[in-house]
Design a protein around this motif. Structure first.
Motif, PDB file in Angstrom:
ATOM      1  N   ASN A 123      42.485  30.675  38.588  1.00 53.60           N
ATOM      2  CA  ASN A 123      43.765  30.916  40.481  1.00 53.60           C
ATOM      3  C   ASN A 123      43.409  31.318  41.216  1.00 53.60           C
ATOM      4  O   ASN A 123      43.813  31.622  42.660  1.00 53.60           O
ATOM      5  N   ARG A 124      42.190  32.690  40.996  1.00 53.96           N
ATOM      6  CA  ARG A 124      42.578  33.602  42.443  1.00 53.96           C
ATOM      7  C   ARG A 124      40.448  33.619  42.226  1.00 53.96           C
ATOM      8  O   ARG A 124      40.297  34.167  40.781  1.00 53.96           O
ATOM      9  N   PRO A 125      40.219  33.145  43.115  1.00 58.20           N
ATOM     10  CA  PRO A 125      39.216  32.702  43.559  1.00 58.20           C
ATOM     11  C   PRO A 125      38.395  34.497  44.183  1.00 58.20           C
ATOM     12  O   PRO A 125      37.096  34.239  43.218  1.00 58.20           O
ATOM     13  N   LEU A 126      38.843  35.389  44.133  1.00 56.66           N
ATOM     14  CA  LEU A 126      38.129  36.865  44.308  1.00 56.66           C
ATOM     15  C   LEU A 126      37.780  36.724  42.604  1.00 56.66           C
ATOM     16  O   LEU A 126      37.238  38.151  42.764  1.00 56.66           O
ATOM     17  N   LEU A 127      38.742  36.785  41.918  1.00 58.74           N
ATOM     18  CA  LEU A 127      38.812  37.660  40.609  1.00 58.74           C
ATOM     19  C   LEU A 127      37.134  36.669  39.543  1.00 58.74           C
ATOM     20  O   LEU A 127      37.138  36.691  38.132  1.00 58.74           O
ATOM     21  N   GLN A 128      36.959  35.224  40.392  1.00 62.65           N
ATOM     22  CA  GLN A 128      36.020  34.504  38.907  1.00 62.65           C
ATOM     23  C   GLN A 128      34.757  35.036  39.570  1.00 62.65           C
ATOM     24  O   GLN A 128      34.087  34.093  40.311  1.00 62.65           O
ATOM     25  N   THR A 129      34.230  36.053  39.208  1.00 59.53           N
ATOM     26  CA  THR A 129      32.900  36.839  39.145  1.00 59.53           C
ATOM     27  C   THR A 129      32.888  37.463  37.825  1.00 59.53           C
ATOM     28  O   THR A 129      33.013  37.471  36.610  1.00 59.53           O
ATOM     29  N   GLU A 130      31.062  37.710  38.133  1.00 59.29           N
ATOM     30  CA  GLU A 130      30.724  37.974  36.888  1.00 59.29           C
ATOM     31  C   GLU A 130      31.963  39.359  36.121  1.00 59.29           C
ATOM     32  O   GLU A 130      31.777  39.641  35.320  1.00 59.29           O
ATOM     33  N   ASN A 131      32.045  40.192  37.215  1.00 56.08           N
ATOM     34  CA  ASN A 131      32.649  41.697  36.957  1.00 56.08           C
ATOM     35  C   ASN A 131      33.618  41.779  37.936  1.00 56.08           C
ATOM     36  O   ASN A 131      34.105  42.301  38.672  1.00 56.08           O
ATOM     37  N   PRO A 132      35.107  41.726  36.407  1.00 61.33           N
ATOM     38  CA  PRO A 132      36.070  41.712  37.784  1.00 61.33           C
ATOM     39  C   PRO A 132      37.069  42.861  37.566  1.00 61.33           C
ATOM     40  O   PRO A 132      36.813  43.490  38.936  1.00 61.33           O
ATOM     41  N   ARG A 133      35.893  43.677  37.286  1.00 65.89           N
ATOM     42  CA  ARG A 133      36.685  45.274  37.010  1.00 65.89           C
ATOM     43  C   ARG A 133      35.537  45.677  38.590  1.00 65.89           C
ATOM     44  O   ARG A 133      36.542  45.921  39.378  1.00 65.89           O
ATOM     45  N   LEU A 134      34.943  45.325  38.582  1.00 66.91           N
ATOM     46  CA  LEU A 134      33.956  46.124  39.709  1.00 66.91           C
ATOM     47  C   LEU A 134      34.275  45.481  40.586  1.00 66.91           C
ATOM     48  O   LEU A 134      34.672  46.205  42.253  1.00 66.91           O
ATOM     49  N   LYS A 135      34.618  43.980  41.130  1.00 68.25           N
ATOM     50  CA  LYS A 135      35.358  43.861  42.633  1.00 68.25           C
ATOM     51  C   LYS A 135      36.349  44.174  42.767  1.00 68.25           C
ATOM     52  O   LYS A 135      37.173  44.422  43.319  1.00 68.25           O
TER      53      LYS A 135
END
Ligand code: S3P
Length: 174
Positions: A123-135
């Protein structure tokens, strides 16, 4: 002790995703016999859709506009506990709004803890990425100073139970 204003002011929780703003806020509200509001939930109520869909349809900017409108309405209330979204502090306008309308409490949380607490969350669009740590590293680089500067009280949440965090806030505000 922060101002000794706990009986009067709104208490506004800021901090990154996964810092526990909603869970801490709910419990704090129960203990202090206050009403609890969560700006993300209010946005979902007013639009009738979940946050990821708002990001999808209107982009982050569209979401931020809705977030500002929602915060404006919520801070008019009295003696509430308010959980803000992790990015609510990005806009200067919001920072002023929050600062002028409550005691601000920052839930300080490490990236490791955020990742652990949000790993199954969709439910957190900003973390729906390949590398959440980097984000998160990049988000925190710009946001951490804003959280720090805005807060009247900072409470660490790593390796602490919900109960401990809530007690710590109450101890420091009364
Ligand atoms: C965001 C955090 C989320 C929500 C949205 C954007 C952010 O709130 O507002 O997904 O920019 O950090 P939580 O902090 O409650 O997860």
């Amino acid at each position: 002790m922060v101002l000794g204003m706990i009986t009067q002011a709104n208490i506004i929780l800021i901090g990154p995703m996964g810092s526990g703003k909603s869970s801490v806020g709910k419990q704090l509200a129960e203990k202090l016999h206050r009403s609890f509001f969560d700006s993300d939930i209010e946005i979902e109520k007013s639009t009738g859709v979940k946050i990821p869909l708002i990001f999808e349809l209107e982009g982050e900017n569209g979401f931020r506009k809705r977030e500002t409108q929602t915060l404006k309405k919520l801070v008019r209330k009295k003696q509430i506990i308010l959980a803000t979204g992790g990015g609510a502090i990005i806009r200067e306008y919001n920072r002023q709004l929050l600062q002028n309308n409550g005691i601000i409490v920052y839930l300080l949380t490490s990236i490791d803890t955020i990742l652990e607490r949000t790993k199954w969350d969709q439910n957190r669009p900003l973390l729906q990425t390949e590398n959440p740590r980097l984000k998160l590293e990049s988000l925190m680089k710009s946001r951490a100073p804003l959280y720090e500067n805005l807060a009247q009280l900072t409470v660490a949440t790593d390796n602490r139970t919900l109960q401990e965090v809530v007690e710590s806030i109450i101890d420091n505000l009364t």
